[in-house]
Scaffold this active site. Structure first.
Site, PDB file in Angstrom:
ATOM      1  N   TYR A   1      -5.051   3.306 -11.207  1.00  7.50           N
ATOM      2  CA  TYR A   1      -4.480   2.251 -10.353  1.00  7.50           C
ATOM      3  C   TYR A   1      -3.161   1.733 -10.930  1.00  7.50           C
ATOM      4  O   TYR A   1      -2.149   1.629 -10.229  1.00  7.50           O
ATOM      5  CB  TYR A   1      -5.504   1.122 -10.228  1.00  7.50           C
ATOM      6  CG  TYR A   1      -5.176   0.056  -9.220  1.00  7.50           C
ATOM      7  CD1 TYR A   1      -5.608   0.163  -7.899  1.00  7.50           C
ATOM      8  CD2 TYR A   1      -4.450  -1.083  -9.573  1.00  7.50           C
ATOM      9  CE1 TYR A   1      -5.331  -0.824  -6.967  1.00  7.50           C
ATOM     10  CE2 TYR A   1      -4.159  -2.068  -8.647  1.00  7.50           C
ATOM     11  CZ  TYR A   1      -4.608  -1.943  -7.345  1.00  7.50           C
ATOM     12  OH  TYR A   1      -4.323  -2.919  -6.419  1.00  7.50           O
TER      13      TYR A   1
ATOM     14  N   SER B   1       1.155  -4.552  -6.728  1.00  8.35           N
ATOM     15  CA  SER B   1       0.100  -5.377  -7.318  1.00  8.35           C
ATOM     16  C   SER B   1       0.674  -6.035  -8.572  1.00  8.35           C
ATOM     17  O   SER B   1       1.695  -5.573  -9.116  1.00  8.35           O
ATOM     18  CB  SER B   1      -1.066  -4.457  -7.708  1.00  8.35           C
ATOM     19  OG  SER B   1      -1.982  -5.129  -8.555  1.00  8.35           O
TER      20      SER B   1
HETATM   21  N1  LIG Z   1      -7.222  -7.184  -2.852  1.00 11.47           N
HETATM   22  C1  LIG Z   1      -6.515  -7.391  -3.947  1.00 11.47           C
HETATM   23  O1  LIG Z   1      -6.874  -8.185  -4.808  1.00 11.47           O
HETATM   24  C2  LIG Z   1      -5.223  -6.677  -4.151  1.00 11.47           C
HETATM   25  C3  LIG Z   1      -4.375  -7.139  -5.165  1.00 11.47           C
HETATM   26  C4  LIG Z   1      -3.163  -6.496  -5.383  1.00 11.47           C
HETATM   27  C5  LIG Z   1      -2.828  -5.410  -4.616  1.00 11.47           C
HETATM   28  N2  LIG Z   1      -3.678  -4.970  -3.645  1.00 11.47           N
HETATM   29  C6  LIG Z   1      -3.280  -3.789  -2.893  1.00 11.47           C
HETATM   30  O2  LIG Z   1      -3.249  -4.116  -1.518  1.00 11.47           O
HETATM   31  C7  LIG Z   1      -3.538  -2.948  -0.755  1.00 11.47           C
HETATM   32  C8  LIG Z   1      -4.631  -3.277   0.251  1.00 11.47           C
HETATM   33  O3  LIG Z   1      -5.761  -3.713  -0.455  1.00 11.47           O
HETATM   34  P1  LIG Z   1      -6.951  -4.518   0.260  1.00 11.47           P
HETATM   35  O4  LIG Z   1      -7.503  -5.410  -0.775  1.00 11.47           O
HETATM   36  O5  LIG Z   1      -6.494  -5.076   1.555  1.00 11.47           O
HETATM   37  O6  LIG Z   1      -7.976  -3.319   0.467  1.00 11.47           O
HETATM   38  P2  LIG Z   1      -9.129  -3.107   1.564  1.00 11.47           P
HETATM   39  O7  LIG Z   1     -10.137  -2.225   0.930  1.00 11.47           O
HETATM   40  O8  LIG Z   1      -9.548  -4.427   2.104  1.00 11.47           O
HETATM   41  O9  LIG Z   1      -8.366  -2.321   2.711  1.00 11.47           O
HETATM   42  C9  LIG Z   1      -7.802  -1.055   2.437  1.00 11.47           C
HETATM   43  C10 LIG Z   1      -7.674  -0.278   3.732  1.00 11.47           C
HETATM   44  O10 LIG Z   1      -7.177   1.028   3.374  1.00 11.47           O
HETATM   45  C11 LIG Z   1      -7.936   1.996   4.081  1.00 11.47           C
HETATM   46  N3  LIG Z   1      -7.947   3.256   3.345  1.00 11.47           N
HETATM   47  C12 LIG Z   1      -8.617   3.532   2.198  1.00 11.47           C
HETATM   48  N4  LIG Z   1      -8.458   4.826   1.873  1.00 11.47           N
HETATM   49  C13 LIG Z   1      -7.651   5.378   2.828  1.00 11.47           C
HETATM   50  C14 LIG Z   1      -7.149   6.686   3.037  1.00 11.47           C
HETATM   51  N5  LIG Z   1      -7.458   7.702   2.227  1.00 11.47           N
HETATM   52  N6  LIG Z   1      -6.358   6.901   4.110  1.00 11.47           N
HETATM   53  C15 LIG Z   1      -6.067   5.877   4.959  1.00 11.47           C
HETATM   54  N7  LIG Z   1      -6.537   4.629   4.815  1.00 11.47           N
HETATM   55  C16 LIG Z   1      -7.328   4.380   3.757  1.00 11.47           C
HETATM   56  C17 LIG Z   1      -9.332   1.394   4.193  1.00 11.47           C
HETATM   57  O11 LIG Z   1     -10.082   2.002   5.230  1.00 11.47           O
HETATM   58  C18 LIG Z   1      -9.027  -0.076   4.429  1.00 11.47           C
HETATM   59  O12 LIG Z   1      -8.921  -0.382   5.803  1.00 11.47           O
HETATM   60  C19 LIG Z   1      -3.918  -1.856  -1.759  1.00 11.47           C
HETATM   61  O13 LIG Z   1      -2.819  -1.010  -1.985  1.00 11.47           O
HETATM   62  C20 LIG Z   1      -4.256  -2.651  -3.003  1.00 11.47           C
HETATM   63  O14 LIG Z   1      -4.023  -1.900  -4.170  1.00 11.47           O
HETATM   64  C21 LIG Z   1      -4.869  -5.575  -3.404  1.00 11.47           C
END
Ligand SMILES: NC(=O)c1ccc[n+]([C@@H]2O[C@H](COP(=O)([O-])OP(=O)(O)OC[C@H]3O[C@@H](n4cnc5c(N)ncnc54)[C@H](O)[C@@H]3O)[C@@H](O)[C@H]2O)c1
Length: 250
Positions: free
Chosen positions: A145, A132
């Site tokens: 985080y 991130s």
């Molecule tokens: N969305 C953003 O703005 C953003 C920005 C930077 C980094 N990220 C990172 O990208 C990654 C994905 O984020 P996203 O926005 O797609 O999230 P999201 O919530 O859309 O999807 C996350 C997925 O992880 C699964 N998950 C959650 N807890 C879990 C567990 N204990 N075991 C297995 N699966 C689990 C959920 O069911 C979901 O399908 C994360 O690591 C997040 O930190 C996201």
């Protein structure tokens, strides 16, 4: 016609049931890889696996002790599953802090540990860590985080150094706010917290640090993951690639 440059490769995408993980799963499948979706949400995991013609692994990756003896036969591992919890440090629930560290740092370590022997035996592998902007920068109220993502950056670099002799690369992708369910929930929460309409949260709260004033799209992250997995990125390792509209240029 997309080049099938990942044909014959096996990819595991954690949190592949939605958001960035699902976009990565589609990208790898389009490029010819067989994709396994690891997700806590059984319905989402099975639906995603169906969409990409792959397999579902329904698993709670925060239950890290269950991963100690795991062996993974994969060529590409995407450590993506993650959650967000926001609170000032004095009020930050200790168990919630531990949960984020287990899911977003311990579990990537254990999955890398499970995958490397097979990658070393084949002499090829790709570890792609979805970090991130918060792997490189801090924001208040996000202690767990930011700590987990900074830790993931370190794990990725050590993996790069150890894997180099075996043609295994390890890299981070560092997005700013991406249009996913994780962010859509934050938009609703922040609207209540700041007492402003949801329509104003993105522009006034989320995009303040970004020079390009829009959310990142999941498929923009996935296309970088696809390139990092390709042979064209064989010399790219130990790197952290921002997709943050200029946030970290400041
Ligand atoms: N969305 C953003 O703005 C953003 C920005 C930077 C980094 N990220 C990172 O990208 C990654 C994905 O984020 P996203 O926005 O797609 O999230 P999201 O919530 O859309 O999807 C996350 C997925 O992880 C699964 N998950 C959650 N807890 C879990 C567990 N204990 N075991 C297995 N699966 C689990 C959920 O069911 C979901 O399908 C994360 O690591 C997040 O930190 C996201």
């Amino acid at each position: 016609m997309i080049e099938q440059d990942l044909a014959g490769r096996r990819a595991l995408v954690t949190g592949g049931g939605g958001g960035i993980g699902l976009a990565c799963a589609h990208e790898f499948a389009r490029r010819g890889a067989h994709v396994t979706i690891a997700d806590l949400n059984a319905d989402a995991a099975h639906a995603a696996a169906g969409e990409v013609g792959g397999d579902a692994w329904v698993v709670d990756l925060s239950e890290t002790s269950a991963l100690d003896d795991l062996t993974l036969d994969v060529d590409i591992l995407v450590n993506n599953a993650g959650i967000q919890r926001v609170s000032p440090i004095p009020e930050f629930d200790p168990d919630t802090f531990r949960l984020l560290l287990r899911l977003m740092l311990e579990s990537p370590f254990l999955l890398v540990r499970a995958a490397l022997p097979g990658m070393y035996a084949k002499g090829w592998g790709r570890i792609i860590n979805i970090s991130s902007a918060h792997g490189l920068r801090a924001s208040p109220f996000k202690s767990a985080y930011v700590s987990a993502k900074h830790g993931l950056e370190g794990l990725s670099k050590v993996t790069a150094l150890e894997g180099a002799a075996h043609r295994v690369t390890s890299n981070c992708i560092n997005p700013a706010y991406v249009r996913t369910p994780l962010v859509e929930k934050q938009i609703a929460d922040q609207a209540v917290f700041h007492g402003i309409p949801e329509s104003e949260v993105v522009e006034k709260i989320m995009l303040t640090e970004m020079a390009i004033k829009r959310l990142v799209e999941p498929d923009e992250v996935a296309s970088l993951a696809g390139w990092l997995a390709s042979d064209k990125a064989a010399m790219v390792t130990g790197a952290s690639y921002t997709i943050d509209g200029g946030w970290t240029a400041r």
